[in-house]
Design a protein around this motif. Structure first.
Motif, PDB file in Angstrom:
ATOM      1  N   THR A 102     -33.350  -4.489 -29.059  1.00 45.69           N
ATOM      2  CA  THR A 102     -32.019  -4.372 -29.673  1.00 45.69           C
ATOM      3  C   THR A 102     -31.046  -3.601 -28.787  1.00 45.69           C
ATOM      4  OG1 THR A 102     -32.483  -2.311 -30.869  1.00 45.69           O
ATOM      5  CG2 THR A 102     -33.057  -4.393 -31.978  1.00 45.69           C
ATOM      6  N   LYS A 103     -31.503  -3.074 -27.671  1.00 44.72           N
ATOM      7  CA  LYS A 103     -30.646  -2.295 -26.776  1.00 44.72           C
ATOM      8  C   LYS A 103     -29.935  -3.148 -25.720  1.00 44.72           C
ATOM      9  CE  LYS A 103     -31.865   1.863 -28.258  1.00 44.72           C
ATOM     10  NZ  LYS A 103     -31.008   2.770 -28.933  1.00 44.72           N
ATOM     11  N   PHE A 104     -30.193  -4.461 -25.708  1.00 51.47           N
ATOM     12  CA  PHE A 104     -29.536  -5.323 -24.721  1.00 51.47           C
ATOM     13  C   PHE A 104     -28.061  -5.489 -25.047  1.00 51.47           C
ATOM     14  CE2 PHE A 104     -33.892  -6.878 -23.893  1.00 51.47           C
ATOM     15  CZ  PHE A 104     -33.906  -6.713 -22.519  1.00 51.47           C
ATOM     16  N   GLU A 105     -27.261  -5.546 -23.992  1.00 54.92           N
ATOM     17  CA  GLU A 105     -25.823  -5.776 -24.113  1.00 54.92           C
ATOM     18  C   GLU A 105     -25.382  -6.755 -23.029  1.00 54.92           C
ATOM     19  OE1 GLU A 105     -23.487  -2.207 -24.083  1.00 54.92           O
ATOM     20  OE2 GLU A 105     -24.718  -1.253 -25.626  1.00 54.92           O
ATOM     21  N   VAL A 106     -24.249  -7.383 -23.257  1.00 53.96           N
ATOM     22  CA  VAL A 106     -23.628  -8.263 -22.271  1.00 53.96           C
ATOM     23  C   VAL A 106     -22.400  -7.535 -21.743  1.00 53.96           C
ATOM     24  CG1 VAL A 106     -22.528 -10.495 -21.859  1.00 53.96           C
ATOM     25  CG2 VAL A 106     -24.432 -10.312 -23.492  1.00 53.96           C
ATOM     26  N   LYS A 115     -19.755  -2.298 -15.389  1.00 58.21           N
ATOM     27  CA  LYS A 115     -19.639  -1.508 -16.615  1.00 58.21           C
ATOM     28  C   LYS A 115     -21.015  -1.157 -17.191  1.00 58.21           C
ATOM     29  CE  LYS A 115     -15.156  -3.373 -17.911  1.00 58.21           C
ATOM     30  NZ  LYS A 115     -14.243  -2.488 -17.402  1.00 58.21           N
ATOM     31  N   THR A 116     -22.065  -1.409 -16.439  1.00 59.82           N
ATOM     32  CA  THR A 116     -23.422  -1.121 -16.918  1.00 59.82           C
ATOM     33  C   THR A 116     -23.774   0.343 -16.675  1.00 59.82           C
ATOM     34  OG1 THR A 116     -24.428  -1.772 -14.814  1.00 59.82           O
ATOM     35  CG2 THR A 116     -24.204  -3.489 -16.505  1.00 59.82           C
ATOM     36  N   LEU A 145     -23.835  -5.596  -4.549  1.00 61.89           N
ATOM     37  CA  LEU A 145     -22.734  -6.542  -4.773  1.00 61.89           C
ATOM     38  C   LEU A 145     -21.413  -5.986  -4.249  1.00 61.89           C
ATOM     39  CD1 LEU A 145     -23.702  -7.800  -8.333  1.00 61.89           C
ATOM     40  CD2 LEU A 145     -23.759  -9.132  -6.207  1.00 61.89           C
ATOM     41  N   LYS A 146     -21.234  -4.685  -4.400  1.00 60.67           N
ATOM     42  CA  LYS A 146     -20.012  -4.045  -3.876  1.00 60.67           C
ATOM     43  C   LYS A 146     -19.950  -4.206  -2.358  1.00 60.67           C
ATOM     44  CE  LYS A 146     -17.370   0.197  -4.265  1.00 60.67           C
ATOM     45  NZ  LYS A 146     -17.332   1.556  -4.794  1.00 60.67           N
ATOM     46  N   LYS A 147     -21.082  -4.008  -1.684  1.00 62.13           N
ATOM     47  CA  LYS A 147     -21.144  -4.187  -0.222  1.00 62.13           C
ATOM     48  C   LYS A 147     -20.748  -5.598   0.182  1.00 62.13           C
ATOM     49  CE  LYS A 147     -25.076  -1.144   0.743  1.00 62.13           C
ATOM     50  NZ  LYS A 147     -26.487  -1.153   1.193  1.00 62.13           N
ATOM     51  N   ARG A 148     -21.062  -6.572  -0.688  1.00 57.89           N
ATOM     52  CA  ARG A 148     -20.808  -7.982  -0.387  1.00 57.89           C
ATOM     53  C   ARG A 148     -19.459  -8.468  -0.915  1.00 57.89           C
ATOM     54  NH1 ARG A 148     -25.969  -6.776  -0.488  1.00 57.89           N
ATOM     55  NH2 ARG A 148     -27.507  -7.963   0.691  1.00 57.89           N
ATOM     56  N   GLY A 149     -18.687  -7.567  -1.488  1.00 59.15           N
ATOM     57  CA  GLY A 149     -17.355  -7.919  -1.956  1.00 59.15           C
ATOM     58  C   GLY A 149     -17.311  -8.673  -3.270  1.00 59.15           C
ATOM     59  N   VAL A 150     -18.399  -8.656  -4.032  1.00 62.14           N
ATOM     60  CA  VAL A 150     -18.411  -9.324  -5.334  1.00 62.14           C
ATOM     61  C   VAL A 150     -17.740  -8.398  -6.345  1.00 62.14           C
ATOM     62  CG1 VAL A 150     -19.868 -10.257  -7.179  1.00 62.14           C
ATOM     63  CG2 VAL A 150     -20.471 -10.652  -4.777  1.00 62.14           C
ATOM     64  N   LYS A 151     -16.665  -8.875  -6.950  1.00 59.93           N
ATOM     65  CA  LYS A 151     -15.854  -8.040  -7.840  1.00 59.93           C
ATOM     66  C   LYS A 151     -16.325  -8.043  -9.289  1.00 59.93           C
ATOM     67  CE  LYS A 151     -12.160  -7.492  -4.888  1.00 59.93           C
ATOM     68  NZ  LYS A 151     -12.607  -6.546  -3.919  1.00 59.93           N
ATOM     69  N   LYS A 152     -17.050  -9.094  -9.692  1.00 55.75           N
ATOM     70  CA  LYS A 152     -17.519  -9.146 -11.076  1.00 55.75           C
ATOM     71  C   LYS A 152     -18.762 -10.019 -11.169  1.00 55.75           C
ATOM     72  CE  LYS A 152     -14.550 -12.950 -12.469  1.00 55.75           C
ATOM     73  NZ  LYS A 152     -13.718 -13.499 -13.502  1.00 55.75           N
ATOM     74  N   LEU A 153     -19.578  -9.707 -12.173  1.00 53.44           N
ATOM     75  CA  LEU A 153     -20.771 -10.492 -12.463  1.00 53.44           C
ATOM     76  C   LEU A 153     -21.157 -10.226 -13.909  1.00 53.44           C
ATOM     77  CD1 LEU A 153     -23.200 -12.287 -11.604  1.00 53.44           C
ATOM     78  CD2 LEU A 153     -24.388 -10.141 -11.025  1.00 53.44           C
ATOM     79  N   LYS A 154     -21.219 -11.269 -14.686  1.00 53.89           N
ATOM     80  CA  LYS A 154     -21.642 -11.140 -16.080  1.00 53.89           C
ATOM     81  C   LYS A 154     -23.151 -10.918 -16.115  1.00 53.89           C
ATOM     82  CE  LYS A 154     -20.841 -13.479 -20.480  1.00 53.89           C
ATOM     83  NZ  LYS A 154     -20.311 -14.708 -21.086  1.00 53.89           N
ATOM     84  N   VAL A 155     -23.579  -9.892 -16.845  1.00 51.23           N
ATOM     85  CA  VAL A 155     -25.005  -9.569 -16.905  1.00 51.23           C
ATOM     86  C   VAL A 155     -25.444  -9.255 -18.331  1.00 51.23           C
ATOM     87  CG1 VAL A 155     -25.047  -8.647 -14.549  1.00 51.23           C
ATOM     88  CG2 VAL A 155     -24.693  -7.087 -16.463  1.00 51.23           C
ATOM     89  N   VAL A 156     -26.745  -9.389 -18.528  1.00 44.33           N
ATOM     90  CA  VAL A 156     -27.406  -8.880 -19.732  1.00 44.33           C
ATOM     91  C   VAL A 156     -28.251  -7.718 -19.242  1.00 44.33           C
ATOM     92  CG1 VAL A 156     -29.097  -9.367 -21.533  1.00 44.33           C
ATOM     93  CG2 VAL A 156     -27.440 -11.110 -20.883  1.00 44.33           C
ATOM     94  N   SER A 198     -38.031 -11.984 -23.481  1.00 43.22           N
ATOM     95  CA  SER A 198     -37.670 -13.218 -24.189  1.00 43.22           C
ATOM     96  C   SER A 198     -36.371 -13.048 -24.964  1.00 43.22           C
ATOM     97  CB  SER A 198     -38.802 -13.673 -25.111  1.00 43.22           C
ATOM     98  OG  SER A 198     -39.043 -12.721 -26.125  1.00 43.22           O
ATOM     99  N   VAL A 199     -36.129 -11.865 -25.499  1.00 43.26           N
ATOM    100  CA  VAL A 199     -34.862 -11.610 -26.194  1.00 43.26           C
ATOM    101  C   VAL A 199     -33.711 -11.661 -25.189  1.00 43.26           C
ATOM    102  CG1 VAL A 199     -33.519  -9.855 -27.427  1.00 43.26           C
ATOM    103  CG2 VAL A 199     -35.874 -10.339 -28.120  1.00 43.26           C
ATOM    104  N   ALA A 200     -33.922 -11.071 -24.008  1.00 39.99           N
ATOM    105  CA  ALA A 200     -32.886 -11.142 -22.971  1.00 39.99           C
ATOM    106  C   ALA A 200     -32.586 -12.600 -22.629  1.00 39.99           C
ATOM    107  CB  ALA A 200     -33.327 -10.372 -21.732  1.00 39.99           C
ATOM    108  N   GLY A 201     -33.620 -13.425 -22.537  1.00 39.89           N
ATOM    109  CA  GLY A 201     -33.435 -14.849 -22.257  1.00 39.89           C
ATOM    110  C   GLY A 201     -32.644 -15.553 -23.334  1.00 39.89           C
ATOM    111  N   LEU A 202     -32.921 -15.220 -24.581  1.00 39.76           N
ATOM    112  CA  LEU A 202     -32.163 -15.825 -25.684  1.00 39.76           C
ATOM    113  C   LEU A 202     -30.698 -15.386 -25.661  1.00 39.76           C
ATOM    114  CD1 LEU A 202     -34.786 -15.545 -28.560  1.00 39.76           C
ATOM    115  CD2 LEU A 202     -33.999 -17.633 -27.429  1.00 39.76           C
ATOM    116  N   ILE A 203     -30.457 -14.143 -25.309  1.00 37.10           N
ATOM    117  CA  ILE A 203     -29.073 -13.671 -25.203  1.00 37.10           C
ATOM    118  C   ILE A 203     -28.345 -14.419 -24.091  1.00 37.10           C
ATOM    119  CG2 ILE A 203     -27.622 -11.682 -24.601  1.00 37.10           C
ATOM    120  CD1 ILE A 203     -29.803  -9.922 -25.991  1.00 37.10           C
ATOM    121  N   ILE A 204     -29.006 -14.590 -22.959  1.00 33.93           N
ATOM    122  CA  ILE A 204     -28.400 -15.357 -21.856  1.00 33.93           C
ATOM    123  C   ILE A 204     -28.098 -16.784 -22.299  1.00 33.93           C
ATOM    124  CG2 ILE A 204     -28.908 -16.442 -19.628  1.00 33.93           C
ATOM    125  CD1 ILE A 204     -30.188 -13.852 -18.751  1.00 33.93           C
TER     126      ILE A 204
END
Length: 138
Positions: free
Chosen positions: A37-41, A46-47, A60-71, A117-123
């Protein structure tokens, strides 16, 4: 959808998806977690709490990636119980000439089947919501 376990593979997948203009959602660490129940998107930047997300943010910062949606999980990872009577550290079974010895290697995170498996369902839910776009009604 990224659910691989190594930082190198995650970074390669994210970079190739970004280069191809393909949206990506990435799952952060579920190892050593007990509470699904502690998973968030959120966006990777912002993690908090998750050790894997911390490494990914830096890389990712080193590679210039400004955003990435994560669980990710805000649960503090548990530490395995160290029982020296059954520990590989004191009863090493590594073959002679092995690159790593039991006494030298890092702890490998364990997982309980219901947590990843819960993380997978959230994704999966996030992908469906993103594909549905503005068609959802509140």
């Amino acid at each position: 959808m990224d659910a691989v376990d190594t930082v190198t593979a995650k970074l390669q997948l994210v970079m190739q998806a970004k280069e191809a203009g393909v949206p990506v959602i990435s799952c952060m660490g579920a190892g050593n977690k007990l509470d699904p129940t502690k998973f968030e998107v959120a966006d990777i930047y912002k993690t908090s709490v998750c050790p894997l997300a911390k490494v990914m943010r830096r890389e990712l910062k080193k590679r210039g990636v400004k955003k990435l949606k994560v669980v990710y999980s805000k649960e503090i990872p548990t530490r395995p119980i160290e029982d020296m009577s059954i520990s590989c550290r004191t009863n090493c079974i590594c073959p002679p000439g092995a690159a790593h010895k039991c006494t030298e290697r890092r702890d490998i995170p364990g997982s309980l089947a219901f947590v990843p498996s819960v993380a997978g369902l959230i994704i999966a839910g996030e992908v469906i919501k993103d594909l549905a776009g503005g068609q959802q009604k509140a």
